[in-house]
Motif scaffolding. Structure first.
Motif, short mmCIF file in Angstrom:
data_model
loop_
_atom_site.label_atom_id
_atom_site.label_comp_id
_atom_site.label_asym_id
_atom_site.label_seq_id
_atom_site.Cartn_x
_atom_site.Cartn_y
_atom_site.Cartn_z
N SER A 20 52.61 38.92 22.56
CA SER A 20 52.75 39.49 21.22
C SER A 20 51.52 39.21 20.37
O SER A 20 51.11 40.05 19.56
N THR A 21 50.93 38.04 20.56
CA THR A 21 49.73 37.69 19.79
C THR A 21 48.58 38.63 20.13
O THR A 21 47.84 39.08 19.25
N TYR A 22 48.40 38.94 21.42
CA TYR A 22 47.32 39.82 21.83
C TYR A 22 47.52 41.24 21.28
O TYR A 22 46.56 41.90 20.88
N VAL A 23 48.77 41.70 21.28
CA VAL A 23 49.05 43.03 20.75
C VAL A 23 48.73 43.09 19.27
O VAL A 23 48.09 44.04 18.78
N LEU A 24 49.15 42.07 18.51
CA LEU A 24 48.88 42.05 17.08
C LEU A 24 47.39 41.92 16.79
O LEU A 24 46.86 42.52 15.86
N LEU A 25 46.70 41.13 17.59
CA LEU A 25 45.25 40.98 17.41
C LEU A 25 44.52 42.30 17.65
O LEU A 25 43.56 42.63 16.94
N LYS A 27 58.48 45.50 29.23
CA LYS A 27 57.47 45.43 30.29
C LYS A 27 56.31 46.40 30.02
O LYS A 27 55.26 46.30 30.64
N ARG A 28 56.53 47.33 29.13
CA ARG A 28 55.49 48.30 28.79
C ARG A 28 54.85 47.88 27.48
O ARG A 28 55.45 47.97 26.42
N LEU A 29 53.60 47.42 27.54
CA LEU A 29 52.90 46.92 26.36
C LEU A 29 51.83 47.91 25.94
O LEU A 29 51.09 48.45 26.76
N SER A 30 51.73 48.14 24.65
CA SER A 30 50.79 49.11 24.11
C SER A 30 49.77 48.39 23.23
O SER A 30 50.13 47.76 22.23
N PHE A 31 48.49 48.50 23.62
CA PHE A 31 47.40 47.91 22.85
C PHE A 31 46.61 49.02 22.16
O PHE A 31 46.57 50.16 22.61
N VAL A 32 45.94 48.66 21.06
CA VAL A 32 45.08 49.59 20.34
C VAL A 32 43.65 49.35 20.78
O VAL A 32 43.14 48.23 20.69
N ALA A 80 52.56 38.33 12.54
CA ALA A 80 51.97 37.25 13.32
C ALA A 80 52.45 35.89 12.82
O ALA A 80 52.74 34.98 13.63
N ALA A 81 52.57 35.74 11.50
CA ALA A 81 53.04 34.47 10.94
C ALA A 81 54.50 34.23 11.32
O ALA A 81 54.90 33.09 11.63
N ASN A 82 55.33 35.27 11.31
CA ASN A 82 56.73 35.12 11.68
C ASN A 82 56.87 34.73 13.16
O ASN A 82 57.72 33.89 13.51
N ILE A 83 56.05 35.35 14.01
CA ILE A 83 56.10 35.01 15.43
C ILE A 83 55.69 33.57 15.64
O ILE A 83 56.28 32.83 16.45
N ASP A 84 54.67 33.14 14.89
CA ASP A 84 54.22 31.75 15.01
C ASP A 84 55.30 30.78 14.56
O ASP A 84 55.51 29.73 15.18
N THR A 85 56.04 31.14 13.49
CA THR A 85 57.14 30.29 13.02
C THR A 85 58.24 30.20 14.06
O THR A 85 58.77 29.11 14.34
#
Length: 248
Positions: free
Chosen positions: A6-11, A59-64, A230-235
């Motif tokens: 999730s971090t990589y997708v948000l980044l 399982k299907r991840l979408s990156f920009v 990202a902050a919510n995921i980190d929490t």
């Protein structure tokens, strides 16, 4: 792919938004630049599948992915200058000039002047090139009758002497150099029948500041939402670790 996907997708999303913000800011900075074409970022989706996930859809991840940028080819408004040698390209294409290194560069800014050596050039001193890639020289006695026709033909009272080179590109293959000129690859030199120049003025920027301001606000809001996610995921990650660390 690691578990912290999730971090990589948000980044990837944040990096794309940062690039989009840079492009928008550059558009706003050039809203008064003659011949400037609005730039627009091009993004592509990169899909990757992971082996393990809580549910099948995960399982299907979408990156920009930042694919590049294109120029908005719509013409800017005609700005009369009162100088008969100034031209606006009424349609696609770029004027060809020779830069300080001797390479060919391109511009939509149609300010044309006579250089001290009698050649046609830009106010910065870059010589304009004709359709054969040569400088356009005008004899001193003919400079007073110099004119540029709608098909790019340069003439004096003695007759035609050259024709301005106007080159059309796929806008994905035109790039800003940072000095007011552009580089281009794979261009097509337009024949006289396809060249349309309007004398006595230049083309204004096609940037609309109100639209760019709106775009900037939307990008900033999207960046804020991504940062909050990202902050919510980190929490949640810290909460999960703290619970796992407690003894049964």
């Amino acid at each position: 792919m690691g578990s912290d996907v999730s971090t990589y997708v948000l980044l990837s999303h944040q990096a794309a938004l940062r690039r989009q913000l840079d492009v928008t800011a550059n558009n706003m900075a050039n809203s008064s630049t003659v011949g400037f074409k609005r730039e627009q970022e091009v993004f592509r989706e990169h899909v990757e599948r992971v082996r393990r996930a809580p549910i099948e859809d995960a399982k299907r991840l979408s990156f920009v992915l930042d694919y590049g940028q294109v120029h908005d080819s719509r013409a800017g408004a005609f700005q009369a200058t009162g100088h008969p040698l100034d031209v606006m390209i009424d349609g696609p294409g770029y004027l060809s000039v020779e830069d300080a290194s001797g390479a060919t560069a391109y511009t939509r800014a149609g300010f044309i002047t006579l250089l001290t050596n009698g050649e046609l050039g830009t106010p910065s001193g870059a010589p304009l090139l004709d359709e054969n890639g040569r400088h356009i020289a005008v004899s001193p006695e003919e400079q007073g009758s110099l004119a540029i026709a709608g098909d790019g033909t340069v003439s004096t009272s003695a007759g035609p002497i050259a024709r301005l080179a106007v080159t059309q590109f796929d806008e994905m293959r035109v790039n800003e150099r940072g000095d007011g000129l552009l580089t281009g690859a794979g261009g097509r030199l337009l024949p006289a029948a396809e060249t349309r120049l309007r004398s006595g003025g230049v083309e204004g920027s096609n940037v609309q500041p109100i639209i760019e301001t709106t775009n900037m606000i939307e990008v900033l809001r999207a960046y804020q939402r991504t940062s909050e996610a990202a902050a919510n995921i980190d929490t949640l990650r810290k909460l999960a670790i703290s619970r796992l660390a407690k003894p049964d």
